[in-house]
Design a protein around this motif. Structure first.
Motif, PDB file in Angstrom:
ATOM      1  N   ALA A  58       9.145   2.665  -7.771  1.00 41.05           N
ATOM      2  CA  ALA A  58      10.109   1.773  -7.124  1.00 41.05           C
ATOM      3  C   ALA A  58       9.408   0.571  -6.499  1.00 41.05           C
ATOM      4  N   ARG A  59       8.276   0.804  -5.892  1.00 42.24           N
ATOM      5  CA  ARG A  59       7.528  -0.295  -5.279  1.00 42.24           C
ATOM      6  C   ARG A  59       6.975  -1.242  -6.340  1.00 42.24           C
ATOM      7  N   ILE A  60       6.502  -0.680  -7.441  1.00 41.56           N
ATOM      8  CA  ILE A  60       6.016  -1.514  -8.543  1.00 41.56           C
ATOM      9  C   ILE A  60       7.147  -2.390  -9.075  1.00 41.56           C
ATOM     10  N   LYS A  61       8.304  -1.801  -9.279  1.00 38.88           N
ATOM     11  CA  LYS A  61       9.444  -2.578  -9.772  1.00 38.88           C
ATOM     12  C   LYS A  61       9.818  -3.693  -8.801  1.00 38.88           C
ATOM     13  N   ALA A  62       9.789  -3.379  -7.496  1.00 42.23           N
ATOM     14  CA  ALA A  62      10.125  -4.387  -6.489  1.00 42.23           C
ATOM     15  C   ALA A  62       9.122  -5.534  -6.516  1.00 42.23           C
ATOM     16  N   GLN A  63       7.840  -5.198  -6.640  1.00 37.39           N
ATOM     17  CA  GLN A  63       6.806  -6.236  -6.709  1.00 37.39           C
ATOM     18  C   GLN A  63       6.993  -7.118  -7.931  1.00 37.39           C
ATOM     19  N   LEU A  64       7.255  -6.505  -9.073  1.00 40.34           N
ATOM     20  CA  LEU A  64       7.401  -7.274 -10.301  1.00 40.34           C
ATOM     21  C   LEU A  64       8.653  -8.141 -10.279  1.00 40.34           C
ATOM     22  N   ARG A  65       9.738  -7.639  -9.693  1.00 45.56           N
ATOM     23  CA  ARG A  65      10.948  -8.464  -9.586  1.00 45.56           C
ATOM     24  C   ARG A  65      10.666  -9.725  -8.795  1.00 45.56           C
ATOM     25  N   ARG A  66       9.989  -9.564  -7.664  1.00 47.59           N
ATOM     26  CA  ARG A  66       9.705 -10.728  -6.828  1.00 47.59           C
ATOM     27  C   ARG A  66       8.706 -11.669  -7.486  1.00 47.59           C
ATOM     28  N   TYR A  67       7.734 -11.099  -8.160  1.00 44.99           N
ATOM     29  CA  TYR A  67       6.751 -11.941  -8.844  1.00 44.99           C
ATOM     30  C   TYR A  67       7.419 -12.758  -9.942  1.00 44.99           C
ATOM     31  N   ARG A  68       8.280 -12.127 -10.734  1.00 49.48           N
ATOM     32  CA  ARG A  68       8.999 -12.850 -11.787  1.00 49.48           C
ATOM     33  C   ARG A  68       9.892 -13.920 -11.202  1.00 49.48           C
ATOM     34  N   HIS A  69      10.572 -13.571 -10.106  1.00 46.92           N
ATOM     35  CA  HIS A  69      11.501 -14.518  -9.485  1.00 46.92           C
ATOM     36  C   HIS A  69      10.769 -15.769  -9.010  1.00 46.92           C
ATOM     37  N   PHE A  70       9.672 -15.581  -8.317  1.00 45.28           N
ATOM     38  CA  PHE A  70       8.970 -16.723  -7.749  1.00 45.28           C
ATOM     39  C   PHE A  70       8.194 -17.509  -8.802  1.00 45.28           C
ATOM     40  N   SER A  71       7.710 -16.851  -9.848  1.00 41.78           N
ATOM     41  CA  SER A  71       6.881 -17.550 -10.832  1.00 41.78           C
ATOM     42  C   SER A  71       7.674 -18.135 -11.984  1.00 41.78           C
ATOM     43  N   GLN A  72       8.878 -17.606 -12.245  1.00 36.95           N
ATOM     44  CA  GLN A  72       9.610 -18.046 -13.432  1.00 36.95           C
ATOM     45  C   GLN A  72      11.001 -18.585 -13.144  1.00 36.95           C
ATOM     46  N   HIS A  73      11.646 -18.113 -12.079  1.00 40.55           N
ATOM     47  CA  HIS A  73      13.066 -18.420 -11.915  1.00 40.55           C
ATOM     48  C   HIS A  73      13.389 -19.216 -10.671  1.00 40.55           C
ATOM     49  N   ALA A  74      12.417 -19.898 -10.095  1.00 36.43           N
ATOM     50  CA  ALA A  74      12.724 -20.747  -8.949  1.00 36.43           C
ATOM     51  C   ALA A  74      13.589 -21.917  -9.406  1.00 36.43           C
ATOM     52  N   PRO A  75      14.593 -22.342  -8.615  1.00 39.23           N
ATOM     53  CA  PRO A  75      15.394 -23.506  -8.985  1.00 39.23           C
ATOM     54  C   PRO A  75      14.497 -24.710  -9.215  1.00 39.23           C
TER      55      PRO A  75
ATOM     56  N   TYR B 296       0.847  -1.183   0.000  1.00 37.09           N
ATOM     57  CA  TYR B 296       0.000   0.000   0.000  1.00 37.09           C
ATOM     58  C   TYR B 296       0.882   1.232   0.000  1.00 37.09           C
ATOM     59  N   ILE B 297       0.323   2.323  -0.469  1.00 37.39           N
ATOM     60  CA  ILE B 297       1.030   3.602  -0.433  1.00 37.39           C
ATOM     61  C   ILE B 297      -0.005   4.674  -0.101  1.00 37.39           C
ATOM     62  N   THR B 298       0.361   5.603   0.780  1.00 37.22           N
ATOM     63  CA  THR B 298      -0.576   6.610   1.271  1.00 37.22           C
ATOM     64  C   THR B 298      -0.409   7.920   0.514  1.00 37.22           C
ATOM     65  N   LYS B 299      -1.525   8.482   0.078  1.00 35.09           N
ATOM     66  CA  LYS B 299      -1.509   9.798  -0.572  1.00 35.09           C
ATOM     67  C   LYS B 299      -1.289  10.882   0.475  1.00 35.09           C
ATOM     68  N   PRO B 300      -0.594  11.965   0.130  1.00 31.07           N
ATOM     69  CA  PRO B 300       0.135  12.162  -1.133  1.00 31.07           C
ATOM     70  C   PRO B 300       1.430  11.355  -1.145  1.00 31.07           C
ATOM     71  N   PHE B 301       1.817  10.883  -2.318  1.00 31.08           N
ATOM     72  CA  PHE B 301       3.027  10.068  -2.421  1.00 31.08           C
ATOM     73  C   PHE B 301       3.880  10.575  -3.575  1.00 31.08           C
ATOM     74  N   SER B 302       5.118  10.171  -3.554  1.00 35.03           N
ATOM     75  CA  SER B 302       6.029  10.486  -4.647  1.00 35.03           C
ATOM     76  C   SER B 302       5.827   9.467  -5.763  1.00 35.03           C
ATOM     77  N   PRO B 303       5.586   9.913  -6.999  1.00 37.29           N
ATOM     78  CA  PRO B 303       5.465   8.956  -8.104  1.00 37.29           C
ATOM     79  C   PRO B 303       6.690   8.060  -8.236  1.00 37.29           C
ATOM     80  N   SER B 304       7.859   8.604  -7.933  1.00 32.04           N
ATOM     81  CA  SER B 304       9.084   7.802  -8.013  1.00 32.04           C
ATOM     82  C   SER B 304       9.065   6.664  -6.996  1.00 32.04           C
ATOM     83  N   GLU B 305       8.519   6.933  -5.807  1.00 30.82           N
ATOM     84  CA  GLU B 305       8.419   5.878  -4.797  1.00 30.82           C
ATOM     85  C   GLU B 305       7.454   4.793  -5.255  1.00 30.82           C
TER      86      GLU B 305
END
Length: 239
Positions: free
Chosen positions: A112-129, A100-109
């Motif tokens: 960054a959170r979107i990128k972090a979520q997508l990295r983890r989602y890709r890692h767990f769904s596609q790149h697990a050993p 979650y993110i509380t308004k008002p927020f920085s678009p850059s933040e």
């Protein structure tokens, strides 16, 4: 490579336009819905990689939309809220939001959170050993390749964040993780040390996979330290 698609569900057009511009500059494909009903329709049509939705929406509120999305998909959901009370944040996480993110927020933040979520989602769904694709502990099965959890062969609905926490603990059976380690490995950025958030996730996970959440078998608390996963005698690894 196909662009990752982000769905923004926000009735304030200025906020939606600002977020869309920032995301498009980062190379994402962005779709905007102005209310909850349109958001649900676009989610079903577009199958976005991640959804950003406002808590207060006309026609269908953000909480209900989050529940409906989560019943169909485990893709990440980030909620935006103008309410600063911890109750709203915790309720949002409890119904399946991954952040979650509380308004008002920085678009850059937010980016960054979107990128972090997508990295983890890709890692767990596609790149697990490969040897960790499927974990089985008695009646509990955790499939990292399909991002799926089964209890007695029945699917359990988890948010992406809930799945990540469960998979991390289960793939290191018996290892104790401190709260700080869990934040670092699952969130991957400064989450303001809000350990109440982690407690909410653990409570929701126990409600979903434990037969008696007040006396958990799998997700154990190590008092004063953190959490660990106990697979008992029925654990196995598969591929």
């Amino acid at each position: 490579m196909e662009k990752e698609r982000i769905l923004i569900v926000e009735d304030e057009f200025e906020i939606a336009d600002l977020v869309r511009d920032y995301l498009m500059m980062e190379g994402y494909e962005v779709t905007h819905a102005k209310d909850g009903q349109e958001g649900l329709a676009l989610f079903q049509k577009e199958n976005p990689t991640l959804t950003v939705l406002d808590l207060m929406l006309p026609k269908l509120d953000g909480m209900e939309l989050c529940r409906l999305i989560r019943s169909r998909s485990m893709t990440p959901i980030i909620m935006m809220t103008a309410k600063k009370s911890e109750t709203d944040k915790i309720i949002g996480l409890g119904i399946g939001a991954d952040d979650y993110i509380t308004k008002p927020f920085s678009p850059s933040e937010l980016v960054a959170r979107i990128k972090a979520q997508l990295r983890r989602y890709r890692h767990f769904s596609q790149h697990a050993p490969l040897h960790q694709d499927i974990l089985t502990f008695g009646d509990l099965t955790i499939d990292a390749k399909e991002y799926k959890v089964l209890m007695k062969d029945h699917p359990i609905e988890l948010s992406a964040r809930e799945f990540q926490i469960l998979h991390l603990l289960a793939s290191h059976e018996g290892q104790v993780f401190t709260k700080e380690q869990l934040f670092d490995k699952v969130w991957g950025y400064d989450h303001m040390g809000d350990f109440n958030t982690l407690m909410v996730y653990m409570r929701k996970l126990r409600e979903k996979i434990e037969s008696d959440p007040s006396n958990p078998i799998f997700l154990r608390t190590v008092w004063g330290v953190g959490y660990k996963f106990d697979g008992g005698d029925g654990s196995s690894w598969g591929d």
